[in-house]
Design a protein around this motif. Structure first.
Motif, PDB file in Angstrom:
ATOM      1  N   GLY A  25      -6.116   4.246  13.946  1.00  0.00           N
ATOM      2  CA  GLY A  25      -5.881   3.116  14.838  1.00  0.00           C
ATOM      3  C   GLY A  25      -4.606   3.206  15.646  1.00  0.00           C
ATOM      4  N   LEU A  26      -3.966   4.361  15.657  1.00  0.00           N
ATOM      5  CA  LEU A  26      -2.700   4.489  16.371  1.00  0.00           C
ATOM      6  C   LEU A  26      -2.839   4.298  17.885  1.00  0.00           C
ATOM      7  CD1 LEU A  26      -0.854   7.416  14.570  1.00  0.00           C
ATOM      8  CD2 LEU A  26      -0.153   5.026  14.674  1.00  0.00           C
ATOM      9  N   ARG A  27      -4.034   4.473  18.411  1.00  0.00           N
ATOM     10  CA  ARG A  27      -4.230   4.248  19.848  1.00  0.00           C
ATOM     11  C   ARG A  27      -3.793   2.828  20.231  1.00  0.00           C
ATOM     12  NH1 ARG A  27      -4.235   6.628  24.576  1.00  0.00           N
ATOM     13  NH2 ARG A  27      -2.608   5.092  24.700  1.00  0.00           N
ATOM     14  N   GLU A  28      -4.138   1.856  19.392  1.00  0.00           N
ATOM     15  CA  GLU A  28      -3.736   0.468  19.667  1.00  0.00           C
ATOM     16  C   GLU A  28      -2.227   0.337  19.669  1.00  0.00           C
ATOM     17  OE1 GLU A  28      -2.310  -3.518  18.549  1.00  0.00           O
ATOM     18  OE2 GLU A  28      -2.303  -1.746  17.248  1.00  0.00           O
ATOM     19  N   ASN A  29      -1.563   1.061  18.762  1.00  0.00           N
ATOM     20  CA  ASN A  29      -0.110   0.998  18.714  1.00  0.00           C
ATOM     21  C   ASN A  29       0.515   1.626  19.958  1.00  0.00           C
ATOM     22  OD1 ASN A  29       2.430   0.450  17.320  1.00  0.00           O
ATOM     23  ND2 ASN A  29       2.577   2.669  17.193  1.00  0.00           N
TER      24      ASN A  29
ATOM     25  N   GLY B   9       0.795  -1.221   0.000  1.00  0.00           N
ATOM     26  CA  GLY B   9       0.000   0.000   0.000  1.00  0.00           C
ATOM     27  C   GLY B   9       0.823   1.264   0.000  1.00  0.00           C
ATOM     28  N   CYS B  10       2.158   1.149  -0.159  1.00  0.00           N
ATOM     29  CA  CYS B  10       3.051   2.303  -0.148  1.00  0.00           C
ATOM     30  C   CYS B  10       4.005   2.207  -1.334  1.00  0.00           C
ATOM     31  CB  CYS B  10       3.870   2.363   1.142  1.00  0.00           C
ATOM     32  SG  CYS B  10       2.906   2.494   2.656  1.00  0.00           S
ATOM     33  N   GLY B  11       4.473   3.357  -1.789  1.00  0.00           N
ATOM     34  CA  GLY B  11       5.473   3.371  -2.843  1.00  0.00           C
ATOM     35  C   GLY B  11       5.018   2.594  -4.056  1.00  0.00           C
ATOM     36  N   TYR B  12       5.902   1.712  -4.545  1.00  0.00           N
ATOM     37  CA  TYR B  12       5.632   0.960  -5.769  1.00  0.00           C
ATOM     38  C   TYR B  12       5.187  -0.474  -5.503  1.00  0.00           C
ATOM     39  CZ  TYR B  12       8.155   4.904  -7.807  1.00  0.00           C
ATOM     40  OH  TYR B  12       8.559   6.170  -8.176  1.00  0.00           O
ATOM     41  N   THR B  13       5.057  -0.850  -4.228  1.00  0.00           N
ATOM     42  CA  THR B  13       4.557  -2.184  -3.891  1.00  0.00           C
ATOM     43  C   THR B  13       3.046  -2.238  -4.099  1.00  0.00           C
ATOM     44  OG1 THR B  13       6.364  -2.704  -2.373  1.00  0.00           O
ATOM     45  CG2 THR B  13       4.275  -3.810  -1.940  1.00  0.00           C
ATOM     46  N   ASP B  14       2.549  -3.436  -4.389  1.00  0.00           N
ATOM     47  CA  ASP B  14       1.111  -3.633  -4.596  1.00  0.00           C
ATOM     48  C   ASP B  14       0.302  -3.260  -3.350  1.00  0.00           C
ATOM     49  OD1 ASP B  14       1.544  -4.563  -7.138  1.00  0.00           O
ATOM     50  OD2 ASP B  14       1.254  -6.682  -6.649  1.00  0.00           O
ATOM     51  N   THR B  15      -0.998  -3.128  -3.562  1.00  0.00           N
ATOM     52  CA  THR B  15      -1.951  -2.869  -2.479  1.00  0.00           C
ATOM     53  C   THR B  15      -2.980  -4.000  -2.473  1.00  0.00           C
ATOM     54  OG1 THR B  15      -1.661  -0.505  -2.935  1.00  0.00           O
ATOM     55  CG2 THR B  15      -3.459  -1.114  -1.451  1.00  0.00           C
ATOM     56  N   PRO B  16      -2.607  -5.181  -1.990  1.00  0.00           N
ATOM     57  CA  PRO B  16      -3.525  -6.326  -2.073  1.00  0.00           C
ATOM     58  C   PRO B  16      -4.732  -6.164  -1.157  1.00  0.00           C
ATOM     59  CG  PRO B  16      -1.548  -6.910  -0.841  1.00  0.00           C
ATOM     60  CD  PRO B  16      -1.296  -5.549  -1.397  1.00  0.00           C
ATOM     61  N   ASP B  17      -5.858  -6.709  -1.581  1.00  0.00           N
ATOM     62  CA  ASP B  17      -7.091  -6.604  -0.793  1.00  0.00           C
ATOM     63  C   ASP B  17      -7.030  -7.439   0.475  1.00  0.00           C
ATOM     64  OD1 ASP B  17      -8.237  -4.881  -2.630  1.00  0.00           O
ATOM     65  OD2 ASP B  17      -9.213  -6.498  -3.755  1.00  0.00           O
ATOM     66  N   ASP B  18      -6.260  -8.511   0.476  1.00  0.00           N
ATOM     67  CA  ASP B  18      -6.283  -9.444   1.603  1.00  0.00           C
ATOM     68  C   ASP B  18      -5.153  -9.223   2.593  1.00  0.00           C
ATOM     69  OD1 ASP B  18      -4.272 -10.230  -0.087  1.00  0.00           O
ATOM     70  OD2 ASP B  18      -4.778 -12.365  -0.084  1.00  0.00           O
ATOM     71  N   PHE B  19      -4.448  -8.092   2.489  1.00  0.00           N
ATOM     72  CA  PHE B  19      -3.376  -7.796   3.444  1.00  0.00           C
ATOM     73  C   PHE B  19      -3.961  -7.144   4.687  1.00  0.00           C
ATOM     74  CE2 PHE B  19       0.065  -5.182   5.204  1.00  0.00           C
ATOM     75  CZ  PHE B  19       1.066  -6.143   5.314  1.00  0.00           C
ATOM     76  N   ARG B  20      -3.317  -7.400   5.840  1.00  0.00           N
ATOM     77  CA  ARG B  20      -3.736  -6.793   7.109  1.00  0.00           C
ATOM     78  C   ARG B  20      -2.969  -5.477   7.286  1.00  0.00           C
ATOM     79  NH1 ARG B  20      -3.034  -9.613  13.101  1.00  0.00           N
ATOM     80  NH2 ARG B  20      -3.739  -7.818  14.326  1.00  0.00           N
ATOM     81  N   TYR B  21      -3.650  -4.369   7.036  1.00  0.00           N
ATOM     82  CA  TYR B  21      -2.997  -3.057   7.062  1.00  0.00           C
ATOM     83  C   TYR B  21      -2.997  -2.469   8.471  1.00  0.00           C
ATOM     84  CZ  TYR B  21      -3.058  -3.286   1.993  1.00  0.00           C
ATOM     85  OH  TYR B  21      -2.849  -3.683   0.691  1.00  0.00           O
ATOM     86  N   ASP B  22      -2.166  -3.053   9.323  1.00  0.00           N
ATOM     87  CA  ASP B  22      -1.925  -2.515  10.660  1.00  0.00           C
ATOM     88  C   ASP B  22      -0.492  -2.864  11.021  1.00  0.00           C
ATOM     89  OD1 ASP B  22      -1.945  -5.212  11.414  1.00  0.00           O
ATOM     90  OD2 ASP B  22      -3.898  -5.089  12.398  1.00  0.00           O
ATOM     91  N   PHE B  23      -0.051  -2.493  12.208  1.00  0.00           N
ATOM     92  CA  PHE B  23       1.357  -2.654  12.548  1.00  0.00           C
ATOM     93  C   PHE B  23       1.766  -4.114  12.634  1.00  0.00           C
ATOM     94  CE2 PHE B  23       0.647   1.737  13.521  1.00  0.00           C
ATOM     95  CZ  PHE B  23       1.849   2.338  13.210  1.00  0.00           C
TER      96      PHE B  23
ATOM     97  N   GLY C  37      -4.167  16.542  18.530  1.00  0.00           N
ATOM     98  CA  GLY C  37      -5.398  16.219  17.822  1.00  0.00           C
ATOM     99  C   GLY C  37      -5.692  14.732  17.822  1.00  0.00           C
ATOM    100  N   LEU C  38      -4.670  13.932  17.633  1.00  0.00           N
ATOM    101  CA  LEU C  38      -4.859  12.485  17.667  1.00  0.00           C
ATOM    102  C   LEU C  38      -5.233  12.009  19.066  1.00  0.00           C
ATOM    103  CD1 LEU C  38      -1.995  11.055  15.416  1.00  0.00           C
ATOM    104  CD2 LEU C  38      -4.458  10.764  15.083  1.00  0.00           C
ATOM    105  N   GLN C  39      -4.599  12.569  20.073  1.00  0.00           N
ATOM    106  CA  GLN C  39      -4.915  12.163  21.440  1.00  0.00           C
ATOM    107  C   GLN C  39      -6.366  12.492  21.787  1.00  0.00           C
ATOM    108  OE1 GLN C  39      -1.542  14.298  23.076  1.00  0.00           O
ATOM    109  NE2 GLN C  39      -0.557  12.397  23.704  1.00  0.00           N
ATOM    110  N   GLU C  40      -6.869  13.619  21.274  1.00  0.00           N
ATOM    111  CA  GLU C  40      -8.279  13.960  21.480  1.00  0.00           C
ATOM    112  C   GLU C  40      -9.168  12.937  20.778  1.00  0.00           C
ATOM    113  OE1 GLU C  40     -11.826  15.444  22.500  1.00  0.00           O
ATOM    114  OE2 GLU C  40      -9.865  15.983  23.365  1.00  0.00           O
ATOM    115  N   TYR C  41      -8.778  12.527  19.582  1.00  0.00           N
ATOM    116  CA  TYR C  41      -9.553  11.512  18.850  1.00  0.00           C
ATOM    117  C   TYR C  41      -9.544  10.188  19.621  1.00  0.00           C
ATOM    118  CZ  TYR C  41     -11.067   8.248  15.269  1.00  0.00           C
ATOM    119  OH  TYR C  41     -11.737   7.252  14.599  1.00  0.00           O
ATOM    120  N   TRP C  42      -8.409   9.809  20.187  1.00  0.00           N
ATOM    121  CA  TRP C  42      -8.341   8.564  20.949  1.00  0.00           C
ATOM    122  C   TRP C  42      -9.289   8.604  22.145  1.00  0.00           C
ATOM    123  CZ3 TRP C  42      -2.304   8.822  21.132  1.00  0.00           C
ATOM    124  CH2 TRP C  42      -1.798   8.538  19.856  1.00  0.00           C
TER     125      TRP C  42
END
Length: 294
Positions: A213-217, A69-83, A146-151
């Motif tokens: 989803g950075l709160r989880e991280n 999902g970044c740069g020139y690598t593919d963005t597959p539908d079945d990848f788990r896009y989290d840390f 701002g992110l901390q308020e969102y969390w």
């Protein structure tokens, strides 16, 4: 004779297949030399390391992949896009290339991704280079407000604000991020122009989900710190304090758990390799020469 032997400083641009996904990566140096793995941050790609790699390639094998999902690598539908998903990708990528032990560069999102890999495979980690990567919640900079308020209150309005920041102007702000005007002149607009041009609706939605989803991280921060305390990997900390997300206090916090780490502060910001490359590279060379050399 291979290109790597004729001209070890030349960066080579390559692809491989990994779990049905076409992965782009940059490589420099000789295979078989000690490895430095270079996971990138947000909103960037392996392009982040394009100028560092030739400066170290005479002695080390440097490899910088683009995440799914970044740069020139593919963005597959079945990848788990989290840390966890990105850490699993990085582990599989390193296995695919046959890496044994390696040093790893920890910057921005890549710092937490790299540390999750280190937690999974501590025997693989020879050394850490830590550069503007946050794992201490009590010293996060004011741009996190701002992110901390969102969390605390994850509303639809808050999510829309995150989505608004995933834009060309938002990318520009991420790259310039608090540096003084004369330093900002060193940061090429190619960075935000290139990476924005590679976004589409699918990738933009992924970026919003990851940021929201950075709160989880942040919940993982104590685990990252425990890894450092338990394993005490050799570490070099190079930091640009002109960073609204990760100021000087964020750098010094690593010494709580890595008291023997080398710490160097520069007149720069979050994208230190853009503003201070020729000051940082000799320190990396000396450090790796002491702890991760053939």
């Amino acid at each position: 004779m291979t290109d790597a032997r004729r001209d070890p400083g030349r960066v080579r641009h390559k692809w491989l297949e990994l779990d049905g996904m076409r992965v782009f990566y940059r490589e420099a140096g000789r295979r078989g030399a000690p490895v430095l793995l270079l996971p990138h941050g947000y909103p960037c790609s392996s392009y982040e390391f394009r100028e560092l790699m030739p400066l170290l390639a005479d002695r080390w094998h440097l490899v910088a992949p683009d995440f799914p999902g970044c740069g020139y690598t593919d963005t597959p539908d079945d990848f788990r896009y989290d840390f966890d998903g990105f850490a699993g990708f990085l582990e599989d990528f390193a296995e695919k290339l046959g890496f044994g032990r390696f040093a790893i560069y920890l910057h921005d999102f890549g710092s937490q991704i790299g540390l999750r890999l280190a937690i999974r495979r501590p025997e693989k980690i020879a050394a850490l280079i830590i550069q503007n990567g946050d794992i201490y919640e009590d010293v996060l900079g004011p741009k996190y407000a701002g992110l901390q308020e969102y969390w605390r209150n994850p509303t639809e309005e808050g999510r829309r604000k995150i989505a608004d920041a995933v834009s060309e102007e938002g990318f520009r702000e991420e790259f310039l991020n608090e540096v003084r005007p004369e330093l900002a002149e060193r940061i090429s607009p190619d960075l935000w122009k290139l990476h924005w041009s590679l976004m589409d609706d699918r990738r933009r939605g992924i970026a919003v989900d990851v940021i929201a989803g950075l709160r989880e991280n942040v919940g993982w921060f104590p685990r990252y710190q425990q890894y450092l305390r338990d394993h005490q990997p050799p570490a070099l900390i190079v930091w640009g304090p002109q960073d609204g997300y990760m100021p000087e206090e964020s750098a010094r916090a690593f010494l709580r758990d890595l008291p023997k780490a080398e710490l160097h502060l520069f007149d720069g910001g979050h994208w230190l390799l853009e503003t201070s490359l020729h000051e940082v590279a000799p320190l990396i060379r000396g450090f790796l020469g002491r702890v991760h050399a053939a």
